[in-house]
Design a protein around this motif. Structure first.
Motif, mmCIF file in Angstrom:
data_model
loop_
_atom_site.group_PDB
_atom_site.id
_atom_site.type_symbol
_atom_site.label_atom_id
_atom_site.label_comp_id
_atom_site.label_asym_id
_atom_site.label_seq_id
_atom_site.Cartn_x
_atom_site.Cartn_y
_atom_site.Cartn_z
ATOM 1 N N HIS A 5 0.830 -1.207 0.000
ATOM 2 C CA HIS A 5 0.000 0.000 0.000
ATOM 3 C C HIS A 5 0.864 1.255 0.000
ATOM 4 N N ALA A 6 1.873 1.210 0.817
ATOM 5 C CA ALA A 6 2.747 2.384 0.925
ATOM 6 C C ALA A 6 3.431 2.671 -0.403
ATOM 7 N N MET A 7 3.889 1.628 -1.001
ATOM 8 C CA MET A 7 4.566 1.819 -2.282
ATOM 9 C C MET A 7 3.604 2.382 -3.319
ATOM 10 N N ALA A 8 2.424 1.856 -3.275
ATOM 11 C CA ALA A 8 1.429 2.343 -4.243
ATOM 12 C C ALA A 8 1.142 3.832 -4.020
ATOM 13 N N ALA A 9 1.092 4.189 -2.777
ATOM 14 C CA ALA A 9 0.838 5.613 -2.495
ATOM 15 C C ALA A 9 2.027 6.458 -2.873
ATOM 16 N N LEU A 46 6.070 10.121 -6.399
ATOM 17 C CA LEU A 46 7.413 10.048 -6.974
ATOM 18 C C LEU A 46 7.398 10.440 -8.443
ATOM 19 N N LEU A 47 6.421 9.959 -9.100
ATOM 20 C CA LEU A 47 6.303 10.290 -10.517
ATOM 21 C C LEU A 47 6.069 11.786 -10.687
ATOM 22 N N PHE A 48 5.232 12.291 -9.845
ATOM 23 C CA PHE A 48 4.947 13.732 -9.919
ATOM 24 C C PHE A 48 6.214 14.546 -9.698
#
Lengths: 241, 596
Positions: free
Chosen positions: B18-22, B27-29
């Motif tokens: 979940h954390a990675m998904a969030a 990060l991309l932004f």
């Protein structure tokens, strides 16, 4: 006895205040004359006796003060209007939007201005003033139609209208005094730029008002410059060439 | 739920996912933003290099103006003439449909590259200018600008900036200066073509923050509270009235006033002054000079009888005093309306309090208790004010038996009556009338031994043991040690009468009490100055001085004592005079003769 003393004291106090007021009135009565007479001078266009009590110089000074103030206030209201309503890209395109200032045959450069005569200066100023009396009224009604018009702009516009009227009266008197002409036939033959029946759309209205304000600012500056040049010529201190 | 149990490995894994998904979108932004900024900076660096642009058109005097442009970093416009400026004045009526006639720059500046100067002939105010920057062959339009000349005015900086020192503060830490300057020469202020407003800025050289003043029309300005010893930098600029932009700043002027030690050291003065004051105080206190002490610490004023000046008594000016005491009473109502002296009776009630109550109750009970008296006497409790003693005419003299002039002829020898014998005597004398009961106590009477010229009344010391007490006790009138006997004169219309009221009543008591008229009279000495050897029976003495005592005939109306006239003929001739005695005192019998 104490009561009598108190009454006596009160009456003496009242007498003191009355005396004080009388003294102030006596000291300040010249101010009453100087402050009130110019207004009478302007309102009563036929009243020579009153106007003779103020000198021509002072009247010219007052007229110039009026013009300065009008220019300053118009500049303030124009920039305020710009900030409030006009987005940045449009600010420099007012003339391309289709509205241009209605101009009168008045010289537009300093050298030209310096060449014209006193008579022409005064007449130009009068023409300018008279040409703006009606449009300012229209501007007021237009501004009132806005929802979000700042009070400041509306008040300033009203103030300018009033001052413009007194400025007209002053200039008329000046013409009469300086040029020894009779009362002018105030013909307000103008191009009917504004059609009061048709209420333009909001954006149009905004741009129109913006144009009006900026044009008026320009013309106010003209009035001020002409009057100052006239003053310079009158005093002859500087080489007003 | 995984929220609770972290220890569960499955929960842990899911949480991590979940954390990675969030984190991923953020990060991309971030990456996106970073790249954008990188490209932007890159493009900014690139753009100026390619495109020339008009940096601005400025007029200094509303008569001429200049337009400047930037060639950019491209090398292709290094040659003059590669860029050309064209302008058009849109003079109304604007003929938009018509062909616009563009004119080229009238004068390309020689002193500066990339500048076009429009002189007076080519400058028209109140008209719209359109300026275009084109390439040499006019094929490419690089930049365009629209303006009115009066809007682009930026006046030249003022000249001749000068300062004068106005004043320095007392402490020498701050100073004020008056700044003055001249308007720029290019601006035609004298004619009024341009109206300028000025703005002054100043700062401490070491700091970065500039302080500003308000816009002003004057060519002078005062700056306040600049710090001494510090280098201050001042500069001024101006703009056209109604204009938008300020002109350039003038050259800075550096103001420096050295820090001077203040002309008078304030702190040292204060310390010195304090020390002096302390020294003076110490000297005064130590030396105990009465005069200084009186100035610094004035003494508490003592009691005074209203109407009687204690100085008069001291100096022995009895005539002045008598003028107050004597005379028709109606002329001096204030003397009879107040009992100032009663307030200062120093009663020692501690020793007599018991006796007082016992004796008094005895005395009072035996009286024919009229309504006038009962409230006064029954309710009487002596207190230190002395005023309470007024209610009972007997009582003022109670603690002071020695100064009391005896009214009973039995007591002429100075013998003390036994308790309550007196009362019976009095009762027997005039049964039908309300009595003024003599105090039922021992040592009620003493003989007045001497009256001094100063007005002091000396009483013969008692033969009893309590001499010390007698002499020690004082009824104070002003500052007298021995006081006049407390006899009240009844202020009748006829003047002095033979009636004596032994004692005084306080105003409060008398109002509710005995008589209608104010009974408060003044103190009188009713005795003549007998010598000490007159302790014998004065009635029988052949000496010319009148006897000290007289007989109470009875108690008259309004509780006055009726005294028998003296049988001694000697003082008779003296009686006829108003001032018979050498000291001018009236005896009761004399008073009787004076009355109509």
């Amino acid at each position: 006895m104490v009561l009598q003393k108190a009454k006596g004291h009160v009456s003496s106090c009242q007498a003191d205040t009355i005396m004080r007021r009388c003294v102030w009135a006596v000291l300040l009565w010249p101010n009453l004359l100087t402050s009130s007479v110019p207004l009478d001078c302007r309102q009563e266009q036929g009243g020579v006796s009153r106007c003779s009590s103020i000198s021509q110089e002072k009247l010219l000074d007052r007229v110039i003060q009026h013009a300065e103030l009008i220019y300053r206030v118009s500049e303030e209201s124009c920039s305020l209007y710009e900030e409030t309503f006009i987005p940045l890209p449009l600010q420099f395109q007012r003339n391309q939007a289709g509205y241009s200032c209605r101009t009168l045959p008045i010289p537009s450069s300093r050298s030209e201005v310096q060449q014209i005569s006193d008579k022409w200066l005064l007449h130009s100023v009068l023409m300018l003033v008279q040409s703006w009396l009606e449009p300012l009224v229209y501007l007021q009604t237009s501004l009132d139609r806005y929802d979000a018009a700042p009070e400041v702009i509306i008040n300033k516009t009203k103030w300018v209208s009033e001052k413009l009227i007194s400025l007209e009266q002053g200039v008329v008197v000046l013409i009469k005094e300086m040029l020894d002409e009779g009362l002018l036939n105030l013909n307000h033959s103008e191009e009917a730029l504004f059609q009061y029946d048709v209420q333009p759309e909001m954006v149009e209205s905004v741009m129109k008002d913006y144009t009006l304000l900026s044009c008026f600012k320009k013309d106010a500056h003209k009035m001020e410059a002409f009057l100052k040049l006239l003053k310079c010529r009158q005093t002859e201190i500087y080489n007003c060439s | 739920m995984c929220l609770i149990s972290v220890r569960n490995p499955r929960c842990l894994r899911s949480m991590l996912l979940h954390a990675m998904a969030a984190a991923l979108p953020t990060l991309l932004f971030c990456l996106h933003v970073f790249t954008l900024s990188a490209t932007e900076s890159a493009s900014q660096q690139v753009l100026p290099q390619i495109h020339p642009r008009i940096t601005g058109c400025v007029s200094a005097n509303t008569e001429t103006f200049r337009c400047r442009w930037n060639v950019g970093h491209s090398q292709s416009f290094s040659q003059p003439g590669d860029l050309r400026l064209f302008y058009i004045t849109i003079k109304p009526p604007a003929n938009f449909p018509g062909v616009e006639v563009w004119s080229e720059c009238p004068h390309y500046s020689t002193d500066r590259p990339n500048e076009c100067f429009f002189n007076q002939d080519h400058t028209s105010i109140w008209n719209t200018y359109s300026v275009q920057l084109r390439s040499r062959d006019q094929a490419t339009l690089y930049d365009e600008n629209l303006f009115h000349v009066e809007d682009i005015v930026q006046p030249d900086p003022p000249t001749g900036l000068n300062w004068t020192l106005l004043n320095v503060s007392l402490t020498g830490t701050h100073y004020d200066i008056m700044l003055s300057w001249k308007p720029p020469e290019s601006a035609d202020v004298g004619m009024g073509w341009m109206t300028l407003h000025y703005n002054v800025q100043y700062r401490n050289v070491e700091s970065d923050l500039w302080e500003q003043t308000d816009l002003g029309k004057e060519t002078h300005r005062s700056l306040y509270a600049l710090r001494t010893g510090v280098n201050n930098e001042v500069r001024v600029r101006c703009k056209m009235s109604g204009g938008k932009e300020f002109g350039e700043f003038s050259d800075s002027v550096f103001v420096h006033v050295p820090f001077k030690v203040s002309r008078f050291p304030v702190v040292a003065l204060l310390v010195f002054g304090a020390l002096c004051l302390v020294t003076i105080l110490m000297l005064v206190i130590i030396s105990k000079q009465e005069r200084f002490m009186a100035i610094l610490l004035p003494p508490v004023p003592g009691p005074k009888i209203r109407g009687i000046d204690s100085d008069l008594l001291k100096k022995g000016k009895l005539k002045e005093l008598k003028s107050i005491l004597g005379g028709p009473p109606f002329l001096r109502p204030e003397l009879y309306n107040h009992d100032p002296w009663v307030e200062f009776i120093d009663l020692d009630i501690e020793e007599h309090s018991d006796r007082l109550t016992d004796l008094d109750t005895d005395c009072l009970v035996e009286r024919s208790l009229s309504s006038n008296w009962s409230p006064l006497s029954i309710g009487f409790r002596d207190d230190d004010s002395g005023r309470a003693s007024c209610c009972d005419p007997d009582l003022p003299s109670d603690p002071e038996p020695s100064p009391f002039v005896p009214l009973i002829p039995n007591q002429t020898n100075g013998k003390e009556p036994t308790t309550c014998e007196l009362s019976s005597e009095v009762h027997g004398a005039a049964p039908g009338e309300p009595r003024l009961v003599a105090p039922c106590r021992e040592r009620l009477y003493t003989q007045v031994s001497d009256v001094r010229s100063s007005g002091k009344v000396l009483l013969s010391p008692e033969e009893q043991t309590e001499t010390g007490r007698d002499t020690g006790k004082d009824i104070v009138v002003g500052k007298e040690k021995k006081v006049l006997p407390l006899l009240v004169v009844n202020p009748d219309q006829g003047g002095y009468t033979s009636e004596l009221i032994a004692g005084k009543m306080s105003p409060t008591f008398s109002s509710g009490g005995v008589s209608e008229t104010r009974q408060t009279g003044e103190v009188l000495v009713s005795s003549e100055p007998p010598s000490r050897h007159q302790e014998s029976d004065p009635t029988a003495s052949p000496l010319p001085p009148a006897p000290v005592y007289t007989v109470v005939d009875g108690v008259g109306r309004q509780n006055s004592l009726l005294l028998t006239p003296n049988s001694v003929p000697a003082p008779q001739p003296a009686v006829t005079k108003i001032m018979p005695t050498p000291d001018g005192y009236l005896t009761p019998d004399l008073m009787g003769s004076v009355a109509p």
